[in-house]
Design an enzyme around this catalytic site. Structure first.
Site, short mmCIF file in Angstrom:
data_model
loop_
_atom_site.label_atom_id
_atom_site.label_comp_id
_atom_site.label_asym_id
_atom_site.label_seq_id
_atom_site.Cartn_x
_atom_site.Cartn_y
_atom_site.Cartn_z
N VAL A 173 0.79 -1.26 -0.16
CA VAL A 173 0.08 0.16 -0.02
C VAL A 173 0.88 1.38 0.21
CG1 VAL A 173 -1.83 -1.17 1.17
CG2 VAL A 173 -0.12 -0.02 2.62
N CYS A 174 0.36 2.38 -0.61
CA CYS A 174 0.91 3.43 -0.58
C CYS A 174 1.26 4.03 0.91
CB CYS A 174 0.36 4.66 -1.39
SG CYS A 174 0.49 4.50 -3.21
#
Length: 455
Positions: free
Chosen positions: A392-393
């Site tokens: 995930v970012c």
């Protein structure tokens, strides 16, 4: 009239999804990228909103009400919310539109955010909410304190924001963009900010006409949705509830139409963080009187003490959370040590290369060495592969930066990732730091590959 909330929410969801508009990332950039460029987009929202609300109020179209500033609740809640959005991977609105992109980790965060917000509003944690908010002051807004019109604050803020926008647009290094049809290209963050500001202005009179004297909001409506689900009380379904449902629908439509929707299952660590982060978000936003929308966009536009102080402490929470939890993964352990005899290996005619980019001298023996780049897979000829699928970012960018630092100038890193926000942050980081993007393309629905040559 509450159906106008669904329509406004749908447009908001489209703009947020296409603009990758998440305040968490904007605040995070201050600490991770040492830049205020993306935060200017939030100030664009606030400025447009402030001018619009001042105009609507002056014309008598809306009559905002103001809460007394409760310092303990706002400061503590804002800081807790800032910590939570780092763990959850997005702010309240960001969690809604990322859920619409198929991120199951965001679904988990959204569920616990909604449950904890409802618990603070009417459930088991209501005592905490009421108790901390009881310590309040007579302070409401800056215009009220100084006895002047809101225009005295709205106009200078708009001018300052316009100057900052002009500065960053003039100095922005243009990143390589995906080669896709124009309607699939993301909105510039500043364009998205201006549109969200306009949507916020339009939202207020529509919401007021439906009996809800407020503008955009996420936390109250999210908790209200849970309360309706549990009690079946239709009075819980107001304009705000329709807004968040519309946001989900609009963001899903945008993601699906542009090939950015795909179900993505988180690993155990990400899922656990989503549970904790979502819970902290709900408690923190309820205490602070709003999230990055309710406080960071609406209350700031009203120039309330609550809005600006909450935003400050949300930012501080993000900074602490980034320091604690946003770090590159540990470098894999070095290979086992060798004895002196074992470390000397005869060189055969077939074995002339130790690792990509390192020629082997001709001779009888060579020394065994650990791989120079330990996080990336060698592809040969000075090229390395970094697999960030499922990360995930902002972790694809964090890991890319970590690996690039170990490469020699001219070497290339090929990154596979499926974080939508990475389509903007990774090429922009490369441009800002003098690296070249030699290839950037989609590899499937919500999957991308970018190749960066170290400058």
């Amino acid at each position: 009239m509450i159906l106008t909330g669904l329509a406004v929410g749908a447009v908001l969801g489209i703009v947020m999804q296409r603009g990758r508009f998440c305040v968490t990332g904007m605040l995070r950039d201050i600490f991770l990228q040492k830049t205020w460029r993306s935060l200017v987009a939030l100030f664009i929202v606030i400025s447009v909103h402030a001018v619009g609300i001042a105009a609507l109020t002056s014309l008598g179209i809306i009559s905002p009400t103001y809460s007394n500033f409760a310092p303990i609740a706002v400061i503590g809640g804002g800081f807790l919310f800032g910590l939570g959005i780092i763990l959850a991977g997005g702010c309240a609105s960001g969690t809604w539109f990322r859920s619409a992109e198929g991120l199951i980790g965001s679904w988990i965060a959204l569920i616990f955010y909604a449950l904890s917000a409802a618990a603070m509003q009417t459930g088991a944690l209501n005592w905490l909410n009421v108790g901390l908010k009881s310590y309040d002051t007579p302070l409401t807004t800056l215009p009220a304190t100084f006895g002047v019109s809101a225009w005295f604050f709205a106009v200078p803020l708009a001018i300052g924001t316009a100057l900052a926008t002009r500065h960053f647009l003039a100095t922005e290094k243009k990143p390589v963009r995906l080669n896709v049809p124009f309607w699939k290209r993301p909105l510039h963050l500043y364009t998205a900010g201006a549109l969200i500001g306009l949507i916020g202005v339009i939202a207020w009179p529509l919401s007021a006409a439906a009996g809800r004297n407020s503008g955009l909001g996420i936390t109250g409506p999210t908790g209200g949705l849970v309360n309706f689900t549990v009690t079946g009380d239709l009075e819980r379904v107001d304009w705000g509830v329709m807004l968040v449902l519309g946001l989900l629908i609009g963001a899903f439509a945008a993601a699906k139409a542009t090939g950015e929707f795909r179900l993505r299952v988180p690993d155990a660590k990400t899922a656990t963080r989503a549970v904790g982060g979502g819970s902290m978000m709900g408690v923190g936003a309820a205490l602070a009187g709003g999230c990055t929308v309710g406080n960071g966009m609406v209350q700031t536009a009203l120039f309330s003490y609550q809005g600006w102080i909450a935003l400050l402490f949300i930012a501080l929470g993000v900074g602490v959370g980034a320091k604690l939890w946003l770090k590159p993964a540990a470098t894999p352990a070095a290979p086992q040590t060798y004895t002196t005899e074992e470390s000397i290996t005869p060189v055969s005619a077939e074995d002339k290369v130790l690792s990509p980019g390192f020629a082997v001298a001709t001779g009888a023996v060579t020394l065994r060495t650990a791989p120079r780049v330990k996080k990336a897979r060698p592809l040969g000829e000075g090229r390395w592969a970094l697999d960030q699928m499922g990360a995930v970012c902002p972790f694809p960018l964090i890991e890319a930066k970590d690996v690039i630092a170990t490469l020699e100038p001219g070497e290339e890193l090929v990154i596979d990732f499926d974080c939508t926000q990475g389509t903007e942050t990774i090429p922009q980081w490369a441009a800002d730091n003098g690296h070249d993007v030699t290839d950037f393309h989609t590899t499937g629905d919500a999957t991308w590959q970018i190749t960066i040559r170290k400058g």
